[in-house]
Design a protein around this motif. Sequence first.
Motif: not given
Lengths: 643, 258
Positions: A4-6, A95-100, A134-148, A153-158
């Motif tokens: 996923l991270a890749f 893992r630390l990197f992905w936490w960051l 549209l901007l807030p929705f795009l931002l939310a989708a991208y950053t929220g998605g990226g966060f997940l 990845t930080a949790l090792g795929g949990a």
Amino acid sequence: MTELAFLLSLTILAMLLLAGALAARRARLWRVGRAAKIDWAAGLLALPRRYLVDVHHIVGRDPYAARMHALAAGGLLGASALALLGVIPLLGGSRLFWWLTALAFAFAFAGGAMVGRRRLPVKPARLSGGRFQLLPFLLAAYTGGGFLVALDTALGGALYPLGWLGLACAVLGGLGLACQIERGPMRHAFAGAAHLVAHPRPGRFGGERATGLAPLDLDAPRLGAATIEDFAFNRLIGFDACIQCGRCEVACPAFAAGQPLNPKRLIQDLAASLQPGATNAAYAGSPYPNARPVAGIGGPGLPIVGAGAMIHPDTLWSCTTCRACVEECPMMIEHVDAILDLRRFQTLELGAVPARAAAPLMELRYADEPGGRALTSRTDFAAGLTLPLISAKGEAQVLLWLGEGAYDLRYGRTLRALITLLQKAKVDFAVLGEEERDCGDLARRLGDEATFQRLARANIETLSRYRFSRILTADPHALHALRNEYRDFGGAYEVVHHTAFLDELAAAGRLDLGALDAPRITYHDPCYLGRYNGEVDAPRRLLDRLGIERREMERSGKRSMCCGGGGGAPVSDIEGERRIPDIRMAQASATGAGIVAVACPQCSAMLEGVTGERPAVHDIAELVLMAVEKAGTTPARPAEALV
Amino acid sequence: MKIAVLLSAGRHPVSGRPAPVPVELQAIRLAVEIGRQFGGDVTGLHAGPELGPLTDALGHGLARLVHLHNEGESDPAPSLAAALAEGAYDLILAGRAGQGGEDSGLLPYTLARTLGLPIIADAAALALGEAPGTLGVEQALARGARRRLLVRLPALVTVHPAAPAPLPFAFAAARRGSSEARPGRHAPAPSPTVEERPYRPRPKLIAKAAAGSTALERLRAATEAASGGGRLLVDPAPEEAAREILAHLRALGLVTAR
Ligand code: SF4
Ligand code: SF4
């Protein structure tokens, strides 16, 4: 590193490529502009400073927007860069990197949420809708998605299924954001950076006011700007940098008065004109108030101004050249320069000046005075005072430039007060008398650069015949022309405004000031003194010496509001719903002050023209004279003693 | 259709500097607008030693400017008459009077007589006549009255300040436009000893109403200044008319009594 991270890294790579290609396509359009001399190396080196200091100084005036932008932009860039670096095995494996990375995405998400909260549920009028909504929705989708994805990845795929959902959101949001780079809100990022590097007034970043207009080469094949190609390419970059924040719109006096001008829309019309086959249809912000109908079509090679083009001439002539828009613009766009370039073409090439502006320009051509009045009668206001002529003395410490106000009965009173003060303080001064021509400010703001240059040269020639150490004037328009704009024609002078000069005299103890027992006072900053020349402290210091309680208006100092008298607006006289001086006077009344102190003949005339119950209008010179006279009088004898 | 506009060497009424005469710039506008309807072209003509700021007329919509070059003090009429005859213009426009020179307003009449053309004074507007080769002239009369006249071209028309304002000045057009210099005809100036001074409006002669007249009569007397002071003769014999005019001029002190 998970699969996923890749994929997230790949998404970001795709976003970068897409954004890069779209940005390059847009940047190619800039090449239609005229060449400009730019110090690229210095600009690039200065970019971080210009961004972090100068831009943020303006953005920071709205603390909410500043926090929002710091989180959204910082988070977005940081998180995307981190996630992209994740492909490096050493980092991606940690893992630390992905936490960051997740943390960075969380910041960006918070910024996106602030963008949303500002626009939803009700969008403030100054912000644009359309793609911007549209901007807030795009931002939310991208950053929220990226966060997940990062968290997963930080949790090792949990978070396995959630992670995939996140990736889908990130792909949609991210590519959506990249698509906004050419004509949407994201364009400000790359055009804004380019604009900071290639800014047409680099002096603004070095602590200068840099407000003088650039002289026009009168031998050029085409004078002023008719089509978008007539602007220098760095000006085009400036138009593209606009983020449609609407701060200029809120500051614009003509907009507030319901005249058909909205600086934000104007910049958007110019930016749209860059696109072949352009229309103004995509714009989704506030319109020009009481907009005059235009065809709304344009593009390279096509006229910008006219009923059959993008911008109606009335829009152009509504501007008072107050520079409030420039002062507020976080993208450091130079609206007034653009308006002046367009006006110059209308005036010099087409002779298409507003009906009532033709006569003063004609009088300036043949009589050097916009009212067609005799230059000898400029000193008539001073009947009864001794006004030394420099032609008789040959030299003087201070040359007093009287300006156009001298012909005005009301302002004559101010000048008489100033002259009386100079005499009381034993200042060695003189006037040019009939040798003083109009300074050319009106002609220049109306686009008649030919007349301005002729007047400037003639005045410089006159001034070169006399010896003086400083020019003193009560007219900030003359001050600006003489101090900042005559330089290009070989006239460098030390010019001082009467407020600064009187403050100096008072500080040196050369004026004996009594205390005025007047009601509260408020000071109206003239645009050409405060914003154009940065002089906001001396007038206030001087007023405070008079012992009156001073209150500030809702807008003051460099962010003050125009009286409506600049830029030839009174002669252009474009119809609106309200009068600008009425709006300003209402702000003055709201302070509860009994006196509005002014420091400019235009402001004095505009504010004196306000009818109804209102504070009195006095130039600072008049107030200082009152205080001096107060100090001079011996206490009156009691009335009985006279009997 | 060929239109000529006569341009004189004016002076600004206050500064006294050489300047185009506003009413002649208004004539250019009328010419340009009528030329646009008729599909005609407009030429400006000036006879004198130099053009000076008259080249600015090119910025007010004039396409061509011809300078009939005369040395020094010279009567412009013969040069203009020759150029006008040669150019075979359909319409010749002039201001009702110059500004700052002799400003007698007589030159158009001299030219009309020399060229044998009808002359119509004080046009405020021009329009196409219905019949081909005719021109409708709206004549400005005293106190805002207007009279429509129809004239067969060619004709000479003088323009009144009540005509529409000049087209605003366009610097680039003036710079691009060019003027053509031609030799004029030298003729001694009719009165070489004129005094030149800046123009100033002349005081109005205000007639006095008889004492004891009504307010309306006094108002009328004060406002109808120009018509005051004379006697109305209807269809008088020429000798009687001449006598009457001389007596009036004498009364005003304009002719020395002999
Ligand atoms: S011009 Fe500047 S202030 Fe105005 S909307 Fe655009 S970015 Fe904002
Ligand atoms: S200079 Fe002033 S009047 Fe002109 S657009 Fe800017 S804010 Fe409006």
